[in-house]
Design a protein around this motif. Sequence first.
Motif, PDB file in Angstrom:
ATOM      1  N   UNK A   1       9.936   0.817  -9.472  1.00 48.69           N
ATOM      2  CA  UNK A   1       8.919   1.032  -8.444  1.00 48.69           C
ATOM      3  C   UNK A   1       7.521   0.845  -9.015  1.00 48.69           C
ATOM      4  N   UNK A   2       7.289   1.356 -10.215  1.00 54.13           N
ATOM      5  CA  UNK A   2       5.968   1.218 -10.846  1.00 54.13           C
ATOM      6  C   UNK A   2       5.685  -0.250 -11.147  1.00 54.13           C
ATOM      7  N   UNK A   3       6.666  -0.968 -11.676  1.00 50.79           N
ATOM      8  CA  UNK A   3       6.465  -2.382 -11.967  1.00 50.79           C
ATOM      9  C   UNK A   3       6.224  -3.184 -10.703  1.00 50.79           C
ATOM     10  N   UNK A   4       6.915  -2.836  -9.621  1.00 52.40           N
ATOM     11  CA  UNK A   4       6.728  -3.546  -8.356  1.00 52.40           C
ATOM     12  C   UNK A   4       5.338  -3.279  -7.790  1.00 52.40           C
TER      13      UNK A   4
ATOM     14  N   UNK B   1       0.833  -1.203   0.000  1.00 47.60           N
ATOM     15  CA  UNK B   1       0.000   0.000   0.000  1.00 47.60           C
ATOM     16  C   UNK B   1       0.871   1.259   0.000  1.00 47.60           C
ATOM     17  N   UNK B   2       1.946   1.226   0.770  1.00 42.06           N
ATOM     18  CA  UNK B   2       2.850   2.368   0.836  1.00 42.06           C
ATOM     19  C   UNK B   2       3.492   2.625  -0.527  1.00 42.06           C
ATOM     20  N   UNK B   3       3.983   1.564  -1.165  1.00 40.83           N
ATOM     21  CA  UNK B   3       4.627   1.695  -2.471  1.00 40.83           C
ATOM     22  C   UNK B   3       3.653   2.216  -3.525  1.00 40.83           C
ATOM     23  N   UNK B   4       2.430   1.697  -3.519  1.00 45.26           N
ATOM     24  CA  UNK B   4       1.423   2.155  -4.480  1.00 45.26           C
ATOM     25  C   UNK B   4       1.117   3.637  -4.255  1.00 45.26           C
ATOM     26  N   UNK B   5       0.905   4.038  -3.009  1.00 43.29           N
ATOM     27  CA  UNK B   5       0.563   5.431  -2.709  1.00 43.29           C
ATOM     28  C   UNK B   5       1.718   6.365  -3.057  1.00 43.29           C
ATOM     29  N   UNK B   6       2.938   5.974  -2.737  1.00 45.50           N
ATOM     30  CA  UNK B   6       4.094   6.808  -3.059  1.00 45.50           C
ATOM     31  C   UNK B   6       4.252   6.944  -4.575  1.00 45.50           C
ATOM     32  N   UNK B   7       4.130   5.840  -5.283  1.00 44.85           N
ATOM     33  CA  UNK B   7       4.263   5.863  -6.748  1.00 44.85           C
ATOM     34  C   UNK B   7       3.174   6.721  -7.379  1.00 44.85           C
ATOM     35  N   UNK B   8       1.928   6.568  -6.933  1.00 46.58           N
ATOM     36  CA  UNK B   8       0.830   7.374  -7.474  1.00 46.58           C
ATOM     37  C   UNK B   8       1.051   8.856  -7.198  1.00 46.58           C
ATOM     38  N   UNK B   9       1.536   9.183  -6.020  1.00 40.20           N
ATOM     39  CA  UNK B   9       1.756  10.577  -5.644  1.00 40.20           C
ATOM     40  C   UNK B   9       2.851  11.211  -6.493  1.00 40.20           C
ATOM     41  N   UNK B  10       3.969  10.508  -6.647  1.00 46.23           N
ATOM     42  CA  UNK B  10       5.071  11.024  -7.466  1.00 46.23           C
ATOM     43  C   UNK B  10       4.626  11.143  -8.923  1.00 46.23           C
ATOM     44  N   UNK B  11       3.935  10.130  -9.426  1.00 48.76           N
ATOM     45  CA  UNK B  11       3.446  10.183 -10.811  1.00 48.76           C
ATOM     46  C   UNK B  11       2.499  11.363 -11.022  1.00 48.76           C
ATOM     47  N   UNK B  12       1.636  11.657 -10.043  1.00 50.41           N
ATOM     48  CA  UNK B  12       0.711  12.779 -10.150  1.00 50.41           C
ATOM     49  C   UNK B  12       1.470  14.093 -10.284  1.00 50.41           C
ATOM     50  N   UNK B  13       2.480  14.276  -9.449  1.00 47.61           N
ATOM     51  CA  UNK B  13       3.265  15.512  -9.526  1.00 47.61           C
ATOM     52  C   UNK B  13       3.968  15.600 -10.876  1.00 47.61           C
ATOM     53  N   UNK B  14       4.549  14.486 -11.311  1.00 44.22           N
ATOM     54  CA  UNK B  14       5.300  14.498 -12.567  1.00 44.22           C
ATOM     55  C   UNK B  14       4.413  14.695 -13.801  1.00 44.22           C
ATOM     56  N   UNK B  15       3.244  14.076 -13.816  1.00 44.80           N
ATOM     57  CA  UNK B  15       2.410  14.130 -15.018  1.00 44.80           C
ATOM     58  C   UNK B  15       1.360  15.231 -14.994  1.00 44.80           C
ATOM     59  N   UNK B  16       0.783  15.524 -13.855  1.00 47.62           N
ATOM     60  CA  UNK B  16      -0.317  16.498 -13.779  1.00 47.62           C
ATOM     61  C   UNK B  16       0.145  17.896 -13.371  1.00 47.62           C
TER      62      UNK B  16
END
Length: 142
Positions: A117-120, A73-88
């Motif tokens: 991280x995304x693949x994991x 859950x931590x990895x998913x939330x961290x990855x989603x958060x970083x991706x949001x900043x990078x893409x949006x």
Amino acid sequence: MAYDNNKSFDDKRNTESIFSKRIKAGKRRTYFFDVRETRGSDYFITITESKKRFNDDGYDRHKMFIYKEDFNKFLVALTETVDYVKTELMPDFDFDAFNHEDSEEGREYSSEVATIAVEAAAPVADVAPVESDDSGMDAWKI
């Protein structure tokens, strides 16, 4: 006067890292990712932010503990958060410009880390969201 360490083996084990990774972030801040063992031979991760103080030679440290049941859950939330900043929020910003040679490890950080991280995180993407209570705060396991 000599310092006497009267801690038992179990107490010492809980203060020592089995694995440690250090990330220097600027001149005053360092992050430590450590794997530690519990008395029950279980493992958890600590993330420590250490910042050098301006006014003296000391450091301020802030620590988070992440337990095995929360790893995915931590990895998913961290990855989603970083991706949001990078893409949006900052799609035109060159995040790779900050990749640099780590003087201790002799390794170069790259966008491959984010890919790993995304693949994991991908297999656990169907994790149910954490429910919020009436106050609007997420329910966190302590």
